[in-house]
Design an enzyme around this catalytic site. Structure first.
Site, PDB file in Angstrom:
ATOM      1  N   TYR A 194      11.241 -25.094  11.564  1.00 33.40           N
ATOM      2  CA  TYR A 194      10.652 -26.411  11.879  1.00 33.40           C
ATOM      3  C   TYR A 194      10.191 -26.422  13.345  1.00 33.40           C
ATOM      4  O   TYR A 194       9.041 -26.732  13.641  1.00 33.40           O
ATOM      5  CB  TYR A 194      11.670 -27.531  11.637  1.00 33.40           C
ATOM      6  CG  TYR A 194      11.379 -28.780  12.436  1.00 33.40           C
ATOM      7  CD1 TYR A 194      12.072 -29.050  13.608  1.00 33.40           C
ATOM      8  CD2 TYR A 194      10.373 -29.647  12.047  1.00 33.40           C
ATOM      9  CE1 TYR A 194      11.785 -30.171  14.366  1.00 33.40           C
ATOM     10  CE2 TYR A 194      10.071 -30.776  12.798  1.00 33.40           C
ATOM     11  CZ  TYR A 194      10.790 -31.029  13.963  1.00 33.40           C
ATOM     12  OH  TYR A 194      10.495 -32.130  14.713  1.00 33.40           O
ATOM     13  N   LYS A 224       6.284 -26.490  15.421  1.00 35.01           N
ATOM     14  CA  LYS A 224       5.859 -27.367  16.520  1.00 35.01           C
ATOM     15  C   LYS A 224       5.305 -26.522  17.671  1.00 35.01           C
ATOM     16  O   LYS A 224       4.269 -26.828  18.259  1.00 35.01           O
ATOM     17  CB  LYS A 224       7.045 -28.210  17.020  1.00 35.01           C
ATOM     18  CG  LYS A 224       7.553 -29.242  16.019  1.00 35.01           C
ATOM     19  CD  LYS A 224       6.502 -30.298  15.717  1.00 35.01           C
ATOM     20  CE  LYS A 224       7.051 -31.421  14.847  1.00 35.01           C
ATOM     21  NZ  LYS A 224       6.024 -32.418  14.504  1.00 35.01           N
ATOM     22  N   SER A 232       8.031 -31.905  19.782  1.00 36.76           N
ATOM     23  CA  SER A 232       9.483 -32.137  19.796  1.00 36.76           C
ATOM     24  C   SER A 232      10.135 -31.364  20.933  1.00 36.76           C
ATOM     25  O   SER A 232       9.671 -30.281  21.299  1.00 36.76           O
ATOM     26  CB  SER A 232      10.077 -31.673  18.456  1.00 36.76           C
ATOM     27  OG  SER A 232      11.478 -31.593  18.529  1.00 36.76           O
TER      28      SER A 232
HETATM   29  C1  WQD Z   1      22.300 -34.681  17.098  1.00 30.84           C
HETATM   30  C2  WQD Z   1      23.725 -34.333  17.486  1.00 30.84           C
HETATM   31  C3  WQD Z   1      24.653 -32.505  16.225  1.00 30.84           C
HETATM   32  C4  WQD Z   1      24.686 -34.580  12.370  1.00 30.84           C
HETATM   33  C5  WQD Z   1      16.841 -32.519  15.581  1.00 30.84           C
HETATM   34  C6  WQD Z   1      15.580 -31.706  15.785  1.00 30.84           C
HETATM   35  C7  WQD Z   1      14.635 -32.470  16.678  1.00 30.84           C
HETATM   36  C8  WQD Z   1      14.367 -33.814  16.075  1.00 30.84           C
HETATM   37  C9  WQD Z   1      15.685 -34.582  15.976  1.00 30.84           C
HETATM   38  C10 WQD Z   1      12.722 -34.340  14.392  1.00 30.84           C
HETATM   39  C11 WQD Z   1      23.980 -32.828  17.553  1.00 30.84           C
HETATM   40  C12 WQD Z   1      25.403 -33.795  15.946  1.00 30.84           C
HETATM   41  C13 WQD Z   1      24.507 -34.249  13.708  1.00 30.84           C
HETATM   42  C14 WQD Z   1      26.008 -34.742  11.866  1.00 30.84           C
HETATM   43  C15 WQD Z   1      26.886 -34.235  14.035  1.00 30.84           C
HETATM   44  N1  WQD Z   1      13.795 -33.665  14.797  1.00 30.84           N
HETATM   45  N2  WQD Z   1      25.589 -34.087  14.512  1.00 30.84           N
HETATM   46  N3  WQD Z   1      27.061 -34.562  12.724  1.00 30.84           N
HETATM   47  O1  WQD Z   1      19.678 -31.491  16.043  1.00 30.84           O
HETATM   48  O2  WQD Z   1      19.541 -32.833  18.226  1.00 30.84           O
HETATM   49  O3  WQD Z   1      17.514 -32.632  16.799  1.00 30.84           O
HETATM   50  O4  WQD Z   1      16.539 -33.816  15.105  1.00 30.84           O
HETATM   51  O5  WQD Z   1      11.987 -35.051  15.009  1.00 30.84           O
HETATM   52  O6  WQD Z   1      13.430 -31.760  16.768  1.00 30.84           O
HETATM   53  O7  WQD Z   1      15.932 -30.504  16.439  1.00 30.84           O
HETATM   54  O8  WQD Z   1      19.428 -34.019  16.013  1.00 30.84           O
HETATM   55  O9  WQD Z   1      20.642 -35.837  14.871  1.00 30.84           O
HETATM   56  O10 WQD Z   1      20.649 -33.519  13.832  1.00 30.84           O
HETATM   57  O11 WQD Z   1      21.972 -33.940  15.907  1.00 30.84           O
HETATM   58  O12 WQD Z   1      27.869 -34.074  14.790  1.00 30.84           O
HETATM   59  O13 WQD Z   1      26.235 -35.019  10.657  1.00 30.84           O
HETATM   60  O14 WQD Z   1      24.598 -34.835  16.474  1.00 30.84           O
HETATM   61  O15 WQD Z   1      25.553 -31.411  16.332  1.00 30.84           O
HETATM   62  O16 WQD Z   1      24.892 -32.595  18.614  1.00 30.84           O
HETATM   63  P1  WQD Z   1      19.139 -32.651  16.808  1.00 30.84           P
HETATM   64  P2  WQD Z   1      20.661 -34.358  15.053  1.00 30.84           P
END
Ligand code: WQD
Length: 334
Positions: A149, A153, A124
């Site tokens: 998590y 990785k 990741s």
């Molecule tokens: C994306 C953006 C949030 C939820 C994580 C892991 C990565 C992979 C993908 C597994 C950010 C914003 C999110 C919400 C929001 N995991 N957000 N409201 O954190 O980039 O990555 O998931 O394979 O390893 O680190 O993904 O989708 O949680 O967030 O505003 O309810 O959306 O702040 O900017 P992230 P995400």
């Protein structure tokens, strides 16, 4: 060629099984079904018209793994199995280390015992921590990672490097995913995490399906074009095809090689929400709230190395990711 796919019934694993079968590979799939539905087995078969063996198996079950390896002559393992919720990992670190790290060590021990020494690992972009600049290339420094998590990785990547140093007959491919979203164009496969989803797209889909009233935007004061977090969203089918491209490379090389699987383009939360609204003609109310602990301003890939060495690049745009994701979610909720 026969490929073992661990965690192959999950969101990315099931999409990769479709691409493997469509590319003519024979696959055996194991999954402990802790975060997915067995329905995906028949959906993969329906989409591809191909059959494959599925065995319910946890990668920590050494005895059953040994039996599966005794009964199959695998050329390579594509390893997806593991827990993957960032927030959950903070509250349950031991489960994440036992499942992800412990389970991978067991898998590698059984692979070595059966002389299966090619592995493609589902890593990741989180291993890069908060990058000092953008876009990210594979030679960027790793860590510090902000959650258990992501640390699993990183630890597994290091274990695989140490394994190769001890025995150069191993072939190790580390695929660093950015933000996978969307669904297969058939609408038959979709991300269906058990419990409350952590990631933004499953949450947007819940709003679109009127399961939740609005999406929470975690902060609009980031150092980005519109203040909301920027990420490299990649269509899960493009990501899956990256695994097929990596497989060919794994068969021809005995190295440890990391690849970024991303589009190279960053989109903000508002970009994503507005695209989703436009292409699906649905309303997505949102409420701007405080930043989520551990989130970073921006993260997107330089995917050039995967194109140069694997001949792979993404082909599907954000519009298609939003359209395919919504189509699959509507189908899954009929
Ligand atoms: C994306 C953006 C949030 C939820 C994580 C892991 C990565 C992979 C993908 C597994 C950010 C914003 C999110 C919400 C929001 N995991 N957000 N409201 O954190 O980039 O990555 O998931 O394979 O390893 O680190 O993904 O989708 O949680 O967030 O505003 O309810 O959306 O702040 O900017 P992230 P995400």
């Amino acid at each position: 060629m026969k490929i073992l796919v661990t965690g192959g019934i999950g969101f990315i694993g099931s999409h990769t099984c479709v691409e493997l079968l469509d590319s003519g590979y024979e696959i055996v799939v194991i999954d402990n079904l802790s975060n997915c539905s067995i329905d995906a087995v028949d959906k993969i078969k329906a989409i591809t018209g191909k059959d494959f063996k599925f065995i319910e198996c946890d990668i920590r079950d050494r005895e059953l793994l040994d039996k599966i390896f005794s009964e199959n002559d695998f050329d390579c393992v594509i390893h997806f199995a593991g827990l993957k919720a960032v927030g959950e990992s903070v509250s349950m670190p031991l489960s994440y280390y036992e499942n992800n790290v412990g389970g991978t060590v067991t898998l590698l021990q059984v692979m070595a015992a059966h002389n299966v020494k090619r592995i493609i690992f589902s890593s990741s972009a989180t291993v890069y921590g908060n990058p000092a600049s953008l876009p990210i290339t594979e030679d960027f420094p790793l860590g510090p990672v902000t959650n258990p998590y992501g640390r699993t990785k990183l630890i597994i990547e290091e274990i695989l490097r140490d394994l190769w140093v001890s025995d150069h007959s191993w072939s190790v491919i580390l695929l660093r995913y950015f933000n996978p979203i969307g669904a297969h164009s058939s609408g038959l496969l979709c991300e269906s995490p058990k419990g409350t989803p952590n990631n933004i797209m499953p949450r947007i889909l819940n709003v679109a399906l009127k399961k939740t009233p609005y999406i929470t935007v975690f902060g609009n004061d980031y150092n980005t074009h519109d203040g909301t977090g920027v990420r490299d969203y990649i269509h899960v089918s493009d990501l899956a095809r990256g695994h097929v491209a990596a497989l060919k490379y794994a068969m021809e090389n005995n190295k440890v090689e990391a690849f970024n699987l991303g589009t190279g383009t960053g989109y903000s939360v508002f970009d994503l929400i507005n695209t989703f609204i436009r292409v699906n003609e649905v309303d997505i109310p949102y409420s701007i709230e405080a930043r989520r602990p551990g989130d970073i301003d921006a993260c997107y890939a330089n995917p050039d190395k995967a194109y140069k060495l694997l001949g792979w690049k993404t082909t599907l745009e954000l519009d298609t990711m939003c359209k395919d994701g919504y189509k699959a979610a509507v189908n899954a909720n009929k």
